[in-house]
Motif scaffolding. Structure first.
Motif, PDB file in Angstrom:
ATOM      1  N   ASN A  58      32.737  -4.475 -55.927  1.00 41.91           N
ATOM      2  CA  ASN A  58      32.947  -3.187 -55.267  1.00 41.91           C
ATOM      3  C   ASN A  58      33.625  -3.375 -53.908  1.00 41.91           C
ATOM      4  N   LEU A  59      33.126  -4.323 -53.123  1.00 43.08           N
ATOM      5  CA  LEU A  59      33.685  -4.555 -51.791  1.00 43.08           C
ATOM      6  C   LEU A  59      35.105  -5.104 -51.861  1.00 43.08           C
ATOM      7  N   LEU A  60      35.345  -6.051 -52.751  1.00 44.90           N
ATOM      8  CA  LEU A  60      36.665  -6.661 -52.868  1.00 44.90           C
ATOM      9  C   LEU A  60      37.704  -5.648 -53.362  1.00 44.90           C
ATOM     10  N   THR A  61      37.328  -4.840 -54.340  1.00 44.06           N
ATOM     11  CA  THR A  61      38.286  -3.861 -54.875  1.00 44.06           C
ATOM     12  C   THR A  61      38.579  -2.767 -53.853  1.00 44.06           C
ATOM     13  N   ARG A  62      37.578  -2.425 -53.063  1.00 45.29           N
ATOM     14  CA  ARG A  62      37.791  -1.409 -52.031  1.00 45.29           C
ATOM     15  C   ARG A  62      38.769  -1.932 -50.957  1.00 45.29           C
ATOM     16  N   LYS A  63      38.592  -3.193 -50.572  1.00 45.14           N
ATOM     17  CA  LYS A  63      39.495  -3.792 -49.576  1.00 45.14           C
ATOM     18  C   LYS A  63      40.926  -3.852 -50.119  1.00 45.14           C
TER      19      LYS A  63
END
Length: 561
Positions: A58-63
């Motif tokens: 979730n965090l990586l795709t958001r970045k």
């Protein structure tokens, strides 16, 4: 329903509805975000021993989505190409692009520069995420595309600092897998993520009718065309498939092996999104052709779900190490993409105790149209019955419905079926009947219980003295010979019979002779189906998912005439 008979409904698996309910998601992004909420700390993807959880994803795709949106200024609806094998960067890039409202154009990593140029130019992609191994091919054709933004990643980039350095060095300097390239404006994948972490993301409004993927057909029967697949198309198929299989699986507890490439629609919908909906751990296999390495990798996990094509299963069965794999946790094995040979399916079940459940679909149908029931109710040699909300009709040359048991072209309707090809109005018109049925180009028949049998591609059928011969039937019979590893069948011109059957055989036992094969065929095939020509070869031409390319065999044959 156009008064089309639906014999499968009387034989549907218990607790499986005839239709899918209207879903409460607007997009695949909603589906992903719900999976993050439900399975936050569970592992989502594993590659080369490194795992990332649903929350980390979730965090990586958001970045990454933030970088695309804020730094590159890409607006919803812009096309971004992704050319990656099964490594962690693929789900990060793909889901990140969808979160930014972009349209993903999947490109086969093994494509030549010419093939890349066709898809990039045809799709109008303005950005690309590409593995460094293929960057030199991109450099060759960049000026003839609309690509303005290049993001390059290396194999080990998401494996942690130490492993990253080691894997990337081996790939570049020892295995020489990265040809030199000069793309000075390219940005490193990890740098893009780092830059995105410093910016503010503004989630776009994404509706179900918005395009999620321009998914190119394999081009095995003509020019490669892009099927326009909306968020609703893909999500409908996820719902249909997950409803069909969920009785045998447990949310948050499954481990699925993904050897089929995620850029292929079968793995994208089935292995990626459906397994994400179920909270499964996805073990990514970057190079399934390395059968020894593949087996070494799956021995590390308690695999419960396995998917592949006939070639993949056959390669595993013919490797000595496969007998040392513990399959005691295996629950479900799926197959599609090409006809599953009965001899291979029987050997797999004998080895693992689990049957291979076969289904059928196309790129244009997101992809699954039919699937066999689970729980020991599958019918070997068939591709099952239509999924909920799916209609199948067998039609004659005029588009009229044929009777049960008669062979004809397979027509389909359902929420998973694309509306059109991208920028191909004439091809779109040819693909649909006047009453809105999608014409698959495959020949099949429905039995009285609603199970579908695929006979062959319409364009690959062989006509011998007026009799129809289906290559898959010939291949299925000959593959049952214990001295045969692989076989491909085509039709070749014949002065007396118009066409004759020719087979190309890869021998498992080099003592196999043509006379032995003719004798074997004489016991199992009627006279006009027996191959007139036999050629032994070292390897059959295949697509990236392992489908035998009969067209390539035919083209090679014509060159030799």
């Amino acid at each position: 329903m156009n008064n089309i008979k639906s014999p499968w409904l009387e034989h549907y698996p218990s607790k499986v509805p005839f239709e899918i309910k209207p879903h409460h998601y607007e997009s695949l992004v909603d589906l992903f975000e719900e999976s993050v909420r439900k399975y936050s700390s569970l592992p989502a993807f594993v590659s080369m021993g490194t795992s990332i959880s649903y929350n980390e994803l979730n965090l990586l795709t958001r970045k990454f989505a933030t970088y695309l949106q804020q730094e590159l200024g890409l607006q919803p609806g812009a096309r971004i190409a992704i050319q990656l094998p099964n490594i962690l960067q693929y789900p990060i890039a793909m889901i990140g692009a969808l979160r930014a409202g972009l349209i993903v154009v999947n490109i086969n990593p093994l494509y030549t520069s010419r093939e890349m140029q066709h898809q990039l130019a045809d799709s109008g992609a303005v950005a690309i995420v590409v593995l460094a191994n293929f960057a030199s091919k991109l450099e060759n054709i960049l000026r003839s595309t609309s690509v303005r933004h290049i993001i390059i990643t290396e194999l080990g980039d998401q494996l942690g600092a130490f492993k990253k350095t080691m894997v990337n060095a081996v790939a570049k300097h020892i295995k020489k897998m990265v040809p030199k390239y000069h793309l000075p404006r390219a940005v490193a994948f990890n740098d893009a993520i780092n830059r995105g972490s410093q910016l503010l993301f503004h989630p776009p409004i994404i509706e179900g009718t918005d395009i999620a993927f321009l998914q190119y057909t394999g081009g095995t029967t003509g020019i490669s065309k892009a099927a326009v697949l909306s968020h609703s198309n893909i999500f409908a198929n996820i719902e249909q498939f997950s409803i069909w299989i969920k009785g045998s699986l447990k949310e948050g507890e499954e481990t699925v092996v993904t050897a089929l490439p995620l850029y292929h629609i079968m793995a994208l919908m089935g292995n990626c999104f459906t397994m994400m909906k179920l909270g499964a751990k996805n073990v990514l296999i970057p190079n399934p052709r390395d059968t020894k390495g593949f087996i070494k990798e799956i021995k590390k996990y308690k695999v419960s779900i396995f998917s592949g094509v006939n070639t993949l299963y056959n390669n595993l069965l013919n490797h000595s190490s496969i007998s040392r794999v513990d399959f005691s946790d295996l629950k479900f094995c799926a197959a599609g993409g090409m006809a599953m040979q009965i001899s291979v399916a029987e050997k797999w079940k004998k080895l693992t105790g689990v049957a291979i459940t076969e289904g059928y679909g196309l790129t244009e149908t997101s992809p699954i149209l039919t699937f066999n029931p689970l729980g020991g109710k599958e019918r070997l040699g068939t591709v099952g019955m239509p999924l909920p909300g799916t209609q199948i009709m067998i039609a004659d040359r005029t588009g009229q419905a044929l009777n049960i048991g008669e062979a004809g072209e397979i027509y389909a309707k359902g929420p998973q079926v694309m509306k059109r090809y991208f920028n191909q109005s004439l091809e779109t018109a040819h693909a649909f009947s006047s009453s809105g049925w999608f014409k698959t180009g495959d020949i099949g028949r429905l039995d009285e219980d609603g199970f579908l049998t695929i006979l062959d591609r319409k364009k690959e059928m062989i006509i011998v003295s007026g009799f129809k011969v289906y290559p898959s039937e010939i291949e299925n019979i000959i593959a049952g010979n214990h001295k045969v590893l692989e076989v491909g069948a085509i039709g070749v011109p014949d002065e007396r019979t118009s066409e004759a059957v020719k087979i190309f055989v890869v021998r498992k036992d080099t003592s196999l002779t043509k006379d032995e094969l003719w004798e074997f065929c004489g016991k199992h095939l009627t006279l006009y189906k027996i191959p007139k020509h036999i050629e032994f070869i070292d390897e059959l031409p295949k697509s990236t998912v392992g489908k035998v390319l009969r067209r390539a065999l035919k083209e090679e044959e014509l060159l030799e005439v």
